[in-house]
Write a protein that holds these residues in place. Structure first.
Motif, PDB file in Angstrom:
ATOM      1  N   ASN A  79      34.462 -27.475   9.400  1.00 16.36           N
ATOM      2  CA  ASN A  79      35.364 -27.481   8.019  1.00 16.36           C
ATOM      3  C   ASN A  79      34.255 -26.330   7.375  1.00 16.36           C
ATOM      4  O   ASN A  79      34.633 -25.720   6.509  1.00 16.36           O
ATOM      5  CB  ASN A  79      35.245 -28.820   7.253  1.00 16.36           C
ATOM      6  CG  ASN A  79      36.720 -29.404   7.573  1.00 16.36           C
ATOM      7  OD1 ASN A  79      37.831 -28.882   7.329  1.00 16.36           O
ATOM      8  ND2 ASN A  79      36.796 -30.348   8.352  1.00 16.36           N
ATOM      9  N   LEU A  80      33.048 -26.696   7.487  1.00 11.17           N
ATOM     10  CA  LEU A  80      32.177 -25.775   6.598  1.00 11.17           C
ATOM     11  C   LEU A  80      32.252 -24.423   7.456  1.00 11.17           C
ATOM     12  O   LEU A  80      31.994 -23.260   6.670  1.00 11.17           O
ATOM     13  CB  LEU A  80      30.685 -26.051   6.896  1.00 11.17           C
ATOM     14  CG  LEU A  80      30.293 -27.412   6.198  1.00 11.17           C
ATOM     15  CD1 LEU A  80      28.749 -27.846   6.480  1.00 11.17           C
ATOM     16  CD2 LEU A  80      30.279 -27.217   4.654  1.00 11.17           C
ATOM     17  N   GLY A  81      32.484 -24.170   8.504  1.00 11.10           N
ATOM     18  CA  GLY A  81      32.626 -22.731   9.132  1.00 11.10           C
ATOM     19  C   GLY A  81      33.939 -22.296   8.579  1.00 11.10           C
ATOM     20  O   GLY A  81      34.042 -20.945   8.452  1.00 11.10           O
ATOM     21  N   LEU A  82      34.843 -22.937   8.321  1.00 11.91           N
ATOM     22  CA  LEU A  82      36.188 -22.488   7.690  1.00 11.91           C
ATOM     23  C   LEU A  82      36.064 -22.222   6.113  1.00 11.91           C
ATOM     24  O   LEU A  82      37.069 -21.830   5.593  1.00 11.91           O
ATOM     25  CB  LEU A  82      37.194 -23.410   7.978  1.00 11.91           C
ATOM     26  CG  LEU A  82      37.806 -23.572   9.575  1.00 11.91           C
ATOM     27  CD1 LEU A  82      38.564 -24.796   9.814  1.00 11.91           C
ATOM     28  CD2 LEU A  82      38.604 -22.340  10.012  1.00 11.91           C
ATOM     29  N   ARG A  83      35.056 -22.773   5.491  1.00 12.50           N
ATOM     30  CA  ARG A  83      34.706 -22.624   4.196  1.00 12.50           C
ATOM     31  C   ARG A  83      35.384 -23.365   3.156  1.00 12.50           C
ATOM     32  O   ARG A  83      36.131 -23.149   2.245  1.00 12.50           O
ATOM     33  CB  ARG A  83      34.809 -21.246   3.569  1.00 12.50           C
ATOM     34  CG  ARG A  83      33.862 -20.527   4.413  1.00 12.50           C
ATOM     35  CD  ARG A  83      33.798 -18.944   3.776  1.00 12.50           C
ATOM     36  NE  ARG A  83      32.866 -17.953   4.339  1.00 12.50           N
ATOM     37  CZ  ARG A  83      31.568 -18.010   4.202  1.00 12.50           C
ATOM     38  NH1 ARG A  83      31.132 -18.725   3.184  1.00 12.50           N
ATOM     39  NH2 ARG A  83      30.750 -17.071   4.867  1.00 12.50           N
ATOM     40  N   LYS A  84      35.945 -24.996   4.001  1.00 12.43           N
ATOM     41  CA  LYS A  84      36.819 -25.726   3.201  1.00 12.43           C
ATOM     42  C   LYS A  84      35.726 -26.869   2.892  1.00 12.43           C
ATOM     43  O   LYS A  84      35.659 -27.808   3.615  1.00 12.43           O
ATOM     44  CB  LYS A  84      37.837 -26.240   4.432  1.00 12.43           C
ATOM     45  CG  LYS A  84      38.664 -25.262   4.710  1.00 12.43           C
ATOM     46  CD  LYS A  84      39.738 -25.818   5.685  1.00 12.43           C
ATOM     47  CE  LYS A  84      40.927 -24.867   6.181  1.00 12.43           C
ATOM     48  NZ  LYS A  84      42.056 -25.496   7.018  1.00 12.43           N
ATOM     49  N   VAL A  91      35.239 -35.504   5.059  1.00 13.94           N
ATOM     50  CA  VAL A  91      34.453 -35.852   6.474  1.00 13.94           C
ATOM     51  C   VAL A  91      33.439 -36.825   6.135  1.00 13.94           C
ATOM     52  O   VAL A  91      33.255 -38.028   6.669  1.00 13.94           O
ATOM     53  CB  VAL A  91      34.433 -34.716   7.308  1.00 13.94           C
ATOM     54  CG1 VAL A  91      33.849 -35.388   8.455  1.00 13.94           C
ATOM     55  CG2 VAL A  91      35.608 -33.941   7.548  1.00 13.94           C
ATOM     56  N   ALA A  92      32.497 -36.161   5.565  1.00  8.67           N
ATOM     57  CA  ALA A  92      31.317 -36.818   5.146  1.00  8.67           C
ATOM     58  C   ALA A  92      31.794 -38.388   4.394  1.00  8.67           C
ATOM     59  O   ALA A  92      31.010 -39.330   5.098  1.00  8.67           O
ATOM     60  CB  ALA A  92      30.084 -36.269   4.224  1.00  8.67           C
ATOM     61  N   LEU A  93      32.570 -38.543   3.571  1.00  6.43           N
ATOM     62  CA  LEU A  93      32.842 -39.618   2.722  1.00  6.43           C
ATOM     63  C   LEU A  93      33.581 -40.669   4.015  1.00  6.43           C
ATOM     64  O   LEU A  93      33.234 -41.978   3.784  1.00  6.43           O
ATOM     65  CB  LEU A  93      33.682 -39.512   1.642  1.00  6.43           C
ATOM     66  CG  LEU A  93      33.178 -38.654   0.406  1.00  6.43           C
ATOM     67  CD1 LEU A  93      33.873 -38.245  -0.527  1.00  6.43           C
ATOM     68  CD2 LEU A  93      32.182 -39.866  -0.187  1.00  6.43           C
ATOM     69  N   HIS A  94      34.267 -40.279   4.789  1.00  9.25           N
ATOM     70  CA  HIS A  94      35.202 -41.043   6.004  1.00  9.25           C
ATOM     71  C   HIS A  94      34.069 -41.585   6.868  1.00  9.25           C
ATOM     72  O   HIS A  94      34.061 -42.528   7.188  1.00  9.25           O
ATOM     73  CB  HIS A  94      36.231 -40.338   6.410  1.00  9.25           C
ATOM     74  CG  HIS A  94      37.458 -40.299   5.670  1.00  9.25           C
ATOM     75  ND1 HIS A  94      37.594 -39.780   4.477  1.00  9.25           N
ATOM     76  CD2 HIS A  94      38.505 -40.945   5.633  1.00  9.25           C
ATOM     77  CE1 HIS A  94      38.796 -39.642   3.827  1.00  9.25           C
ATOM     78  NE2 HIS A  94      39.544 -40.505   4.769  1.00  9.25           N
ATOM     79  N   GLY A  95      32.939 -40.537   7.062  1.00  6.33           N
ATOM     80  CA  GLY A  95      31.913 -41.231   7.976  1.00  6.33           C
ATOM     81  C   GLY A  95      31.095 -42.332   7.165  1.00  6.33           C
ATOM     82  O   GLY A  95      30.828 -43.153   8.099  1.00  6.33           O
ATOM     83  N   LEU A  96      30.797 -42.256   6.182  1.00  5.58           N
ATOM     84  CA  LEU A  96      30.151 -43.270   5.313  1.00  5.58           C
ATOM     85  C   LEU A  96      30.975 -44.647   5.239  1.00  5.58           C
ATOM     86  O   LEU A  96      30.584 -45.816   5.731  1.00  5.58           O
ATOM     87  CB  LEU A  96      29.703 -42.900   4.094  1.00  5.58           C
ATOM     88  CG  LEU A  96      28.703 -41.804   3.971  1.00  5.58           C
ATOM     89  CD1 LEU A  96      28.181 -41.488   2.499  1.00  5.58           C
ATOM     90  CD2 LEU A  96      27.219 -42.390   4.613  1.00  5.58           C
ATOM     91  N   MET A  97      32.409 -44.414   5.088  1.00  2.43           N
ATOM     92  CA  MET A  97      33.218 -45.679   5.196  1.00  2.43           C
ATOM     93  C   MET A  97      33.271 -46.198   6.480  1.00  2.43           C
ATOM     94  O   MET A  97      33.203 -47.536   6.874  1.00  2.43           O
ATOM     95  CB  MET A  97      34.740 -45.083   4.934  1.00  2.43           C
ATOM     96  CG  MET A  97      35.884 -46.236   4.733  1.00  2.43           C
ATOM     97  SD  MET A  97      36.593 -46.376   6.511  1.00  2.43           S
ATOM     98  CE  MET A  97      37.604 -44.983   6.446  1.00  2.43           C
ATOM     99  N   LEU A  98      33.605 -45.375   7.644  1.00  2.00           N
ATOM    100  CA  LEU A  98      33.269 -45.954   9.223  1.00  2.00           C
ATOM    101  C   LEU A  98      32.065 -46.568   9.328  1.00  2.00           C
ATOM    102  O   LEU A  98      32.064 -47.584   9.944  1.00  2.00           O
ATOM    103  CB  LEU A  98      33.734 -44.632  10.090  1.00  2.00           C
ATOM    104  CG  LEU A  98      35.077 -44.106   9.899  1.00  2.00           C
ATOM    105  CD1 LEU A  98      35.064 -42.743  10.830  1.00  2.00           C
ATOM    106  CD2 LEU A  98      36.116 -45.239  10.462  1.00  2.00           C
ATOM    107  N   ALA A  99      30.984 -45.949   8.640  1.00  3.02           N
ATOM    108  CA  ALA A  99      29.769 -46.968   9.094  1.00  3.02           C
ATOM    109  C   ALA A  99      29.681 -48.039   8.500  1.00  3.02           C
ATOM    110  O   ALA A  99      29.226 -49.089   9.173  1.00  3.02           O
ATOM    111  CB  ALA A  99      28.703 -45.748   8.409  1.00  3.02           C
ATOM    112  N   GLY A 100      30.264 -48.451   7.355  1.00  2.00           N
ATOM    113  CA  GLY A 100      30.493 -49.682   6.616  1.00  2.00           C
ATOM    114  C   GLY A 100      31.477 -50.451   7.580  1.00  2.00           C
ATOM    115  O   GLY A 100      30.873 -51.599   7.657  1.00  2.00           O
ATOM    116  N   VAL A 101      32.518 -50.129   7.998  1.00  2.00           N
ATOM    117  CA  VAL A 101      33.421 -50.865   8.838  1.00  2.00           C
ATOM    118  C   VAL A 101      32.736 -51.106  10.323  1.00  2.00           C
ATOM    119  O   VAL A 101      32.859 -52.482  10.652  1.00  2.00           O
ATOM    120  CB  VAL A 101      34.759 -50.076   9.112  1.00  2.00           C
ATOM    121  CG1 VAL A 101      35.743 -50.680  10.019  1.00  2.00           C
ATOM    122  CG2 VAL A 101      35.323 -49.924   7.902  1.00  2.00           C
ATOM    123  N   ASN A 102      31.978 -50.166  10.804  1.00  2.00           N
ATOM    124  CA  ASN A 102      31.500 -50.472  11.943  1.00  2.00           C
ATOM    125  C   ASN A 102      30.308 -51.413  11.760  1.00  2.00           C
ATOM    126  O   ASN A 102      30.154 -52.494  12.738  1.00  2.00           O
ATOM    127  CB  ASN A 102      30.900 -49.087  12.825  1.00  2.00           C
ATOM    128  CG  ASN A 102      32.008 -48.384  13.171  1.00  2.00           C
ATOM    129  OD1 ASN A 102      32.956 -48.703  13.779  1.00  2.00           O
ATOM    130  ND2 ASN A 102      31.425 -47.123  13.447  1.00  2.00           N
TER     131      ASN A 102
END
Length: 456
Positions: A79-84, A91-102
């Motif tokens: 997404n950074l490569g696509l400049r999005k 993606v980063a926020l969902h990663g942190l959410m998944l870290a909490g769930v795991n």
């Protein structure tokens, strides 16, 4: 907006500057694991056994954390490569959410199933008591591991791998310092034994987690994480795990492979099992160097995949293969010339040398092949061909290796059985190169066409 160096820095320099800090941090972790075991072993043999029995759960925990991190890393970099920018931050926020769930899932596993898991291997009440305590503490506070690794992957996606080295180094150092204090009861503290080892471990992980949060907030300008902007997206979770699941399985397979290999080798002698265990610890110092390269090139390839930059992807693949081959060649030479000296590190006697010397020499012939497969598996993950990585890893660790070892061991004896490693790695190397040819044809070579269409 600060320019991402993964789209501009010379590839050779970029891979070196990104991979070397990761390699150093991985070697620090490997050294820490050895030191940690040495402290626990000084408590008692039962204490070391208790911690060892918990190791498979710890391996799976780290596999889930790192595998999920691979998915986060690849998707964020793309997404950074696509400049999005907004998509990348989600993606980063969902990663942190998944870290909490795991972290919550493993906490529940620790509370509910620690005793049942350990009873699969022992009925000794002392070992069970120490093992349950160690496993529950490590799983209940596993949130530290999951969040720490998530922040490390966020940093990697922006090309800042030096901070990874700092985070892991500080966490490992804290752990090493606190281990003897809590285990043996220094400075007026009670001696906690195995429980103390677990407490030292989670404190180190939690400090590393906090360090990751602080560094990302104040030093990583390309990604700003604001919890209030989180918007749950099930499709995004699916995309993360589309890449992550093969990576999780790849890292988990090693623990199962070790169990099956031990079953085969123990039929010859417990010494054969010890030799395999020693080889596995020694080869980590070679393989971890290549793993550092694979960790570095996933965000590089993902970023340039998103940016439709075919030239930089090809350059990354070519340089990484050369870099990995040099490392593996050096490892092979050391194993060929100094097998006795390597085994003496583990106080090897004549009977162990008789098994270990030919084992190290024969297995090390597989290193060059393995380096190619490891690099290309990470490339496939970054280019949305995770299925190829999974197939190769299953073949390398289980489907080819274990049956081949079994057949050779029973037909020709223990010393010949080690040939299964170069045979397996050779076949998987050829298959990896075949998959690379297909991926170039189906994905990489089409990037020029996609870029041309975007420029119309």
């Amino acid at each position: 907006m600060e320019e991402n160096k993964m789209g501009s820095m010379k590839i050779n320099k970029l891979i070196m500057t990104m991979s070397l800090p990761i390699i150093i941090s991985m070697l620090v972790q490997a050294l820490y694991n050895i030191v940690d075991s040495m402290f626990v072993a000084r408590v008692s043999e039962a204490a070391l056994t208790a911690v060892s029995l918990c190791y498979p759960i710890q391996m799976i925990l780290v596999a889930v954390a790192c595998g999920t991190g691979v998915g986060i890393n690849a998707l964020l970099s793309r997404n950074l490569g696509l400049r999005k920018q907004k998509n990348a931050e989600q993606v980063a926020l969902h990663g942190l959410m998944l870290a909490g769930v795991n972290g919550l899932v493993f906490a529940l596993i620790g509370v509910l199933f620690s005793k049942q898991f350990l009873q699969l291997f022992t009925t000794d009440p002392e070992i069970l008591s120490m093992g349950i305590s160690y496993m529950q503490i490590c799983t209940i506070f596993s949130i530290g591991v999951f969040v720490q690794i998530t922040y490390e992957r966020i940093m990697q996606s922006t090309g800042n791998t030096v901070y990874n080295m700092i985070i892991q180094g500080v966490g490992a150092l804290v752990n090493i310092i606190l281990d003897p204090i809590f285990i043996f009861g220094y400075f007026g503290l009670p001696a906690m034994g195995v429980t103390g080892a677990a407490v030292a471990t989670v404190i180190g992980q939690l400090i590393a987690m906090v360090l990751g949060i602080v560094i990302t907030k104040y030093k990583i300008k390309l990604i700003q994480v604001h919890i209030r902007e989180f918007k749950f997206d099930l499709g995004l979770v699916r995309n993360i795990y589309k890449i992550a699941i093969p990576a999780i399985l790849m890292q988990s397979i090693m623990s199962f492979m070790t169990v099956f290999m031990n079953v085969i080798l123990v039929q010859f002698s417990t010494l054969a099992v010890s030799v395999f265990s020693i080889y596995y610890k020694l080869q980590q110092f070679v393989f971890m160097a290549v793993a550092g390269i694979t960790n570095a090139i996933i965000p590089i390839v993902s970023f340039n995949f998103g940016a439709k930059n075919k030239k930089r992807i090809i350059e990354t693949i070519n340089f990484s293969l050369v870099f990995a081959t040099i490392i593996m060649l050096a490892g092979t030479i050391v194993f060929q010339l100094f097998p006795e000296q390597l085994l003496y590190l583990f106080d090897a006697k004549e009977d162990m040398l008789a098994i270990g010397v030919p084992a190290l020499r024969i297995i090390s012939f597989s290193f060059l092949f393995a380096g190619v497969s490891m690099i290309l598996c990470s490339v496939f993950q970054a280019l949305d061909h995770g299925k190829n990585s999974l197939i190769i890893t299953l073949l390398r660790q289980m489907i080819l290796l274990v049956p081949c070892t079994y057949i050779l061991a029973h037909q020709f004896g223990l010393n010949v059985s080690w040939i299964s490693f170069p045979i397996t790695e050779g076949i998987c190397c050829v298959l990896s190169l075949y998959y690379l040819r297909k991926v170039k044809k189906e994905t990489i070579n089409n990037l020029d066409k996609e870029e041309a269409l975007l420029n119309l």
